[in-house]
Scaffold this active site. Sequence first.
Site, PDB file in Angstrom:
ATOM      1  NE  ARG A   1      37.994  40.111  31.078  1.00 19.88           N
ATOM      2  CZ  ARG A   1      37.514  38.893  30.965  1.00 19.88           C
ATOM      3  NH1 ARG A   1      37.144  38.441  29.807  1.00 19.88           N
ATOM      4  NH2 ARG A   1      37.369  38.111  32.018  1.00 19.88           N
ATOM      5  CB  THR A   2      42.759  44.408  34.153  1.00 20.43           C
ATOM      6  OG1 THR A   2      41.336  44.443  33.999  1.00 20.43           O
ATOM      7  CG2 THR A   2      43.272  45.794  34.480  1.00 20.43           C
TER       8      THR A   2
ATOM      9  CE  LYS B   1      56.988  32.766  51.185  1.00 15.32           C
ATOM     10  NZ  LYS B   1      58.360  33.217  50.966  1.00 15.32           N
TER      11      LYS B   1
ATOM     12  NE  ARG C   1      41.600  43.919  38.827  1.00 18.84           N
ATOM     13  CZ  ARG C   1      40.786  43.470  37.868  1.00 18.84           C
ATOM     14  NH1 ARG C   1      40.396  42.215  37.873  1.00 18.84           N
ATOM     15  NH2 ARG C   1      40.376  44.268  36.913  1.00 18.84           N
TER      16      ARG C   1
ATOM     17  CG  HIS D   1      38.371  48.493  36.406  1.00 16.25           C
ATOM     18  ND1 HIS D   1      39.634  48.753  35.899  1.00 16.25           N
ATOM     19  CD2 HIS D   1      38.090  47.195  36.085  1.00 16.25           C
ATOM     20  CE1 HIS D   1      40.084  47.660  35.302  1.00 16.25           C
ATOM     21  NE2 HIS D   1      39.172  46.709  35.395  1.00 16.25           N
TER      22      HIS D   1
END
Length: 334
Positions: free
Chosen positions: A79-80, A107, A129, A157
């Site tokens: 969603r975000t 990596k 995020r 959030h």
Amino acid sequence: MSTPDPLKTGVSKTLKFDPLMHSGTRRHLLSINDLSSEDIIRLLDSARSFAEVSKRPVKKVPALRGKTIVNMFIEPSTRTRMSFELAAKRLSADVVTFTAGASSISKGESLKDTAKTIVAMGVDAVVIRHSSAGAPRLLTQWVDCSVINAGDGMHEHPTQALLDLYTMRERLGKLEGLKVAIVGDIDHSRVARSNILALNKVGASVLLVAPRSLLPAGIEEMGVEITGSIDEALQWCDVLYLLRIQLERVSESRFPSLREYTLQYGLTQTRWSRLKRKPLVMHPGPMNRGVEIASVVADEVEPVITGQVAAGVAVRMAVLYELLGGPTGVGGSD
Ligand code: CP
């Protein structure tokens, strides 16, 4: 401070463009604590104008033409991530989205080196995020652009809380005086933390419903009430906000079993069907059907939950627009 031409932006002339958290000439959204109640209401009003853009046949305004936004998702998201990308595109910004698995982070490249690399390419904002609390704030020390927290570990959030308040206000007509029960895994929930902060700021009352083992120590100091009874909460609340049991972060030893959790704290079909006055049921997604909510109840309340998702695009458009300004750098030049 100039006001953008609404014919070009598609945004109401009544909007104000004040900065959110200022750091020199850069503006960030890292926490709901960065916002006053006036900031929150202004963003929700702005989001309402942007929601109208998403209903047009051509869902695009030139408000952020020439701006570049990088979506840096080091933790999974549906969603975000998608709504930040759509929000940027609907504002005509150039947007690049990358995930940990598809970048040199896989990596072993550090967050700092990754951030420096991105910024060297000339970007105006990074949406991040990350699984670690505080990663967005750290990023502000390394980059010379706006940073937006799209969820950091168990911390916050903020745009989720804004879209939740937007949904409550659109559906129930007010925020002040609303009675909101938040149910479930409060301890691991950045969504709960940001919602508690935001709801307190706008004058709503918050009741937490959870076993003690899923409540962080000292949570009472955030100005909330606590109960162990979802049935008591259902009699009291205008909004029942269900949280996902975060199976990736919580071991079942916090409660006897998922079945036990559902019986005590779940919105079961039996509980739902015997309610005379049904509250607005919300969930940030993704849902664990059959755990915090019965599947048939989830289907019944689905329009509200998908409404939250739609609100996410409008709210994120409002946040990006306020942080990055219009084509002429509304709200302060960089
Ligand atoms: N609500 C929320 O943050 O969902 P995603 O993890 O899918 O972005």
